[in-house]
Design a protein around this motif. Structure first.
Motif, PDB file in Angstrom:
ATOM      1  N   PRO A 117      -3.476  -7.220  42.521  1.00  0.00           N
ATOM      2  CA  PRO A 117      -3.572  -6.432  40.853  1.00  0.00           C
ATOM      3  C   PRO A 117      -3.906  -6.817  40.262  1.00  0.00           C
ATOM      4  O   PRO A 117      -4.958  -6.952  39.718  1.00  0.00           O
ATOM      5  N   ARG A 118      -4.378  -8.509  40.197  1.00  0.00           N
ATOM      6  CA  ARG A 118      -4.583  -8.938  39.405  1.00  0.00           C
ATOM      7  C   ARG A 118      -5.936  -9.080  38.882  1.00  0.00           C
ATOM      8  O   ARG A 118      -6.702  -9.073  38.185  1.00  0.00           O
ATOM      9  N   GLN A 119      -6.338  -9.321  40.574  1.00  0.00           N
ATOM     10  CA  GLN A 119      -7.961  -9.347  41.045  1.00  0.00           C
ATOM     11  C   GLN A 119      -8.404  -7.961  40.660  1.00  0.00           C
ATOM     12  O   GLN A 119      -9.543  -7.802  40.131  1.00  0.00           O
ATOM     13  N   LEU A 120      -7.767  -7.402  40.706  1.00  0.00           N
ATOM     14  CA  LEU A 120      -7.865  -5.549  40.263  1.00  0.00           C
ATOM     15  C   LEU A 120      -8.352  -5.637  39.202  1.00  0.00           C
ATOM     16  O   LEU A 120      -9.302  -5.022  39.229  1.00  0.00           O
ATOM     17  N   ALA A 121      -7.557  -5.968  38.570  1.00  0.00           N
ATOM     18  CA  ALA A 121      -7.533  -5.876  37.305  1.00  0.00           C
ATOM     19  C   ALA A 121      -8.250  -6.259  36.445  1.00  0.00           C
ATOM     20  O   ALA A 121      -9.449  -6.149  35.624  1.00  0.00           O
ATOM     21  N   ARG A 122      -8.782  -6.924  37.288  1.00  0.00           N
ATOM     22  CA  ARG A 122     -10.181  -8.488  36.635  1.00  0.00           C
ATOM     23  C   ARG A 122     -11.261  -7.902  37.139  1.00  0.00           C
ATOM     24  O   ARG A 122     -12.463  -7.303  36.465  1.00  0.00           O
ATOM     25  N   THR A 123     -11.480  -7.850  38.412  1.00  0.00           N
ATOM     26  CA  THR A 123     -12.724  -6.569  38.519  1.00  0.00           C
ATOM     27  C   THR A 123     -12.974  -5.636  38.084  1.00  0.00           C
ATOM     28  O   THR A 123     -13.737  -5.115  37.662  1.00  0.00           O
ATOM     29  N   PHE A 124     -11.335  -4.682  37.689  1.00  0.00           N
ATOM     30  CA  PHE A 124     -12.031  -3.312  37.111  1.00  0.00           C
ATOM     31  C   PHE A 124     -12.954  -4.237  35.575  1.00  0.00           C
ATOM     32  O   PHE A 124     -13.444  -3.395  35.471  1.00  0.00           O
ATOM     33  N   PRO A 156     -25.416   0.165  45.710  1.00  0.00           N
ATOM     34  CA  PRO A 156     -25.776   0.986  47.958  1.00  0.00           C
ATOM     35  C   PRO A 156     -23.822   1.698  48.443  1.00  0.00           C
ATOM     36  O   PRO A 156     -23.631   2.464  49.376  1.00  0.00           O
ATOM     37  N   LEU A 157     -23.450   1.074  47.837  1.00  0.00           N
ATOM     38  CA  LEU A 157     -22.027   0.333  48.597  1.00  0.00           C
ATOM     39  C   LEU A 157     -21.095   2.034  48.716  1.00  0.00           C
ATOM     40  O   LEU A 157     -19.782   1.464  49.731  1.00  0.00           O
ATOM     41  N   THR A 158     -20.501   2.135  47.560  1.00  0.00           N
ATOM     42  CA  THR A 158     -20.229   3.478  47.675  1.00  0.00           C
ATOM     43  C   THR A 158     -20.541   4.556  48.528  1.00  0.00           C
ATOM     44  O   THR A 158     -20.023   5.602  48.950  1.00  0.00           O
ATOM     45  N   GLY A 166     -14.001  -3.435  48.913  1.00  0.00           N
ATOM     46  CA  GLY A 166     -13.378  -2.858  48.349  1.00  0.00           C
ATOM     47  C   GLY A 166     -12.657  -2.801  46.685  1.00  0.00           C
ATOM     48  O   GLY A 166     -13.299  -1.715  46.238  1.00  0.00           O
ATOM     49  N   ALA A 167     -12.225  -3.602  46.378  1.00  0.00           N
ATOM     50  CA  ALA A 167     -12.590  -3.693  44.983  1.00  0.00           C
ATOM     51  C   ALA A 167     -14.180  -3.246  44.055  1.00  0.00           C
ATOM     52  O   ALA A 167     -13.955  -3.150  43.310  1.00  0.00           O
ATOM     53  N   ILE A 168     -14.740  -4.400  44.982  1.00  0.00           N
ATOM     54  CA  ILE A 168     -16.005  -3.649  43.797  1.00  0.00           C
ATOM     55  C   ILE A 168     -16.299  -2.315  43.966  1.00  0.00           C
ATOM     56  O   ILE A 168     -16.964  -1.539  42.646  1.00  0.00           O
ATOM     57  N   THR A 169     -16.512  -1.659  45.336  1.00  0.00           N
ATOM     58  CA  THR A 169     -17.146  -0.316  45.275  1.00  0.00           C
ATOM     59  C   THR A 169     -16.356  -0.086  44.767  1.00  0.00           C
ATOM     60  O   THR A 169     -16.905   1.289  43.860  1.00  0.00           O
ATOM     61  N   ALA A 170     -15.123   0.193  44.377  1.00  0.00           N
ATOM     62  CA  ALA A 170     -13.498   1.424  43.457  1.00  0.00           C
ATOM     63  C   ALA A 170     -14.352   0.827  42.255  1.00  0.00           C
ATOM     64  O   ALA A 170     -14.740   2.313  41.183  1.00  0.00           O
ATOM     65  N   ALA A 171     -15.038  -0.070  41.687  1.00  0.00           N
ATOM     66  CA  ALA A 171     -14.649  -0.623  40.400  1.00  0.00           C
ATOM     67  C   ALA A 171     -16.400   0.562  39.559  1.00  0.00           C
ATOM     68  O   ALA A 171     -16.976   1.011  39.227  1.00  0.00           O
ATOM     69  N   LYS A 172     -17.453   0.061  40.918  1.00  0.00           N
ATOM     70  CA  LYS A 172     -18.740   1.001  40.523  1.00  0.00           C
ATOM     71  C   LYS A 172     -17.916   2.007  40.508  1.00  0.00           C
ATOM     72  O   LYS A 172     -19.314   3.443  40.128  1.00  0.00           O
ATOM     73  N   ALA A 173     -17.629   3.280  42.007  1.00  0.00           N
ATOM     74  CA  ALA A 173     -17.400   4.670  41.612  1.00  0.00           C
ATOM     75  C   ALA A 173     -17.035   4.719  40.450  1.00  0.00           C
ATOM     76  O   ALA A 173     -16.750   5.801  39.920  1.00  0.00           O
ATOM     77  N   ALA A 174     -15.722   3.725  39.809  1.00  0.00           N
ATOM     78  CA  ALA A 174     -15.118   3.865  38.224  1.00  0.00           C
ATOM     79  C   ALA A 174     -16.000   3.910  37.472  1.00  0.00           C
ATOM     80  O   ALA A 174     -16.707   4.391  36.389  1.00  0.00           O
ATOM     81  N   LEU A 175     -17.674   3.127  37.063  1.00  0.00           N
ATOM     82  CA  LEU A 175     -18.412   2.843  36.493  1.00  0.00           C
ATOM     83  C   LEU A 175     -19.310   3.959  36.838  1.00  0.00           C
ATOM     84  O   LEU A 175     -19.573   4.510  35.572  1.00  0.00           O
ATOM     85  N   GLU A 176     -20.112   4.579  37.187  1.00  0.00           N
ATOM     86  CA  GLU A 176     -20.288   6.053  38.085  1.00  0.00           C
ATOM     87  C   GLU A 176     -19.740   6.830  37.111  1.00  0.00           C
ATOM     88  O   GLU A 176     -20.349   7.398  36.262  1.00  0.00           O
TER      89      GLU A 176
END
Ligand SMILES: NC(=O)c1ccc[n+]([C@@H]2O[C@H](COP(=O)([O-])OP(=O)(O)OC[C@H]3O[C@@H](n4cnc5c(N)ncnc54)[C@H](OP(=O)(O)O)[C@@H]3O)[C@@H](O)[C@H]2O)c1
Length: 281
Positions: A117-124, A156-158, A166-176
């Motif tokens: 969870p800490r890695q997910l939080a930091r990535t986001f 283009p990973l989304t 997965g963490a990066i791609t989810a963060a990119k979706a949030a960024l969009e």
């Protein structure tokens, strides 16, 4: 923090200015349209940071390269305060969010520990939320010029998934989605908020982590998947940014601008037709 005063005029703020895309954009926008540059980085690429400073100063523009975390609310506040003290209100024509700081790994399966969870939080935090922190900080300090441009960077990973990201791609979706909402909120104030999507470019960071064999395989794969038959370059990505600053680009707002060169267009073709050629009729 180092600074050199050689001229006045509007500023570009580049979060993640010491390497890769952010560094290339910093130098490009100093050359054209001639913006002063305020960059932030955490100090992992000191030689490259010094080279960016040198190249920006060679254009006759001002350059401030601040060492600090541009991916947390506290770090963004420190950066924005320093920016205000240096550049003054209504000075920022361009903000670019070029941070790359993320955890790779899978959520459940795989050889390694699943993402924590800490890695997910930091990535986001660094790849998505900090875009909002910067927009808030720039507006709260009245730092934006009329018709300022805020630019996020994505890949283009989304569209076509790559395992481990997965963490990066989810963060990119949030960024969009952040970009679209900020476009709605800042549009009436005259500002524009967009996302520039591009495929793999060879950065010093990628060169550093990959063996020569892996680099060769990456380049060969991109020769096959990109319709242009090669990988996009950092310079090509940087060169598109000045065009997004002009009056003619003012109607881009909340857009994800596809600068991938058609990178994902023929993935199915490559899988289903081993040679990658058109299917037999
Ligand atoms: N490279 C590609 O192929 C590609 C393709 C499409 C989109 N993009 C996007 O473009 C952006 C930049 O990627 P890149 O590959 O150019 O990255 P990079 O070469 O690794 O450079 C990242 C920059 O961000 C800085 N940074 C990272 N975390 C930071 C933090 N918390 N605070 C301050 N500075 C920080 C790094 O310096 P320090 O580590 O010293 O802080 C460095 O200056 C990312 O959003 C990425 O997803 C890249």
């Amino acid at each position: 923090m180092s600074a050199a005063r050689t001229s006045e005029g509007p500023w570009a703020v580049i979060a993640g200015a010491s390497s890769g895309t952010g560094a290339a954009i910093a130098v490009q926008v100093a050359r054209q349209p001639g913006l002063n540059v305020f960059g932030m980085h955490r100090g992992r690429y000191l030689d490259q940071a010094a080279e960016v400073e040198r190249q920006v100063l060679a254009t006759g523009r001002r350059m401030v390269m601040m060492q600090g975390d541009a991916g947390t609310p506290e770090g963004v506040a420190r950066g924005a305060d320093a920016l205000l003290a240096t550049a003054g209100p209504r000075s920022v024509k361009l903000f670019v969010h070029a941070l790359a700081s993320a955890s790779v790994g899978q959520f459940i399966t795989g050889d390694k520990q699943p993402l924590h969870p800490r890695q997910l939080a930091r990535t986001f935090e660094s790849m998505a939320h900090s875009f909002v922190y910067w927009a808030q900080a720039l507006v709260a300090r009245d730092l934006l010029t009329p018709s300022a441009r805020l630019l996020g960077l994505t890949n283009p990973l989304t569209e076509s998934l790559l395992h481990n990201t997965g963490a990066i791609t989810a963060a990119k979706a949030a960024l969009e989605i952040y970009v679209r909402h900020l476009a709605l909120e800042l549009g009436p104030l005259g500002h524009r908020v967009n996302l520039l999507k591009f495929g793999t470019v060879m950065t010093p960071a990628i060169r550093h982590v990959c063996t020569p064999e892996v680099l060769e395989r990456l380049e060969e794969a991109h020769r096959r998947i990109n319709p242009a038959g090669r990988m996009c370059t950092l310079e090509e990505v940087a060169r598109i940014v000045p065009t997004l600053l002009g009056d003619e680009a003012e109607w881009f707002n909340g857009a994800t601008i596809d600068f991938t060169g058609g990178m994902t267009l023929r993935l199915l073709d490559l899988v289903l037709n081993e040679e990658g050629g058109p299917p037999a009729s």
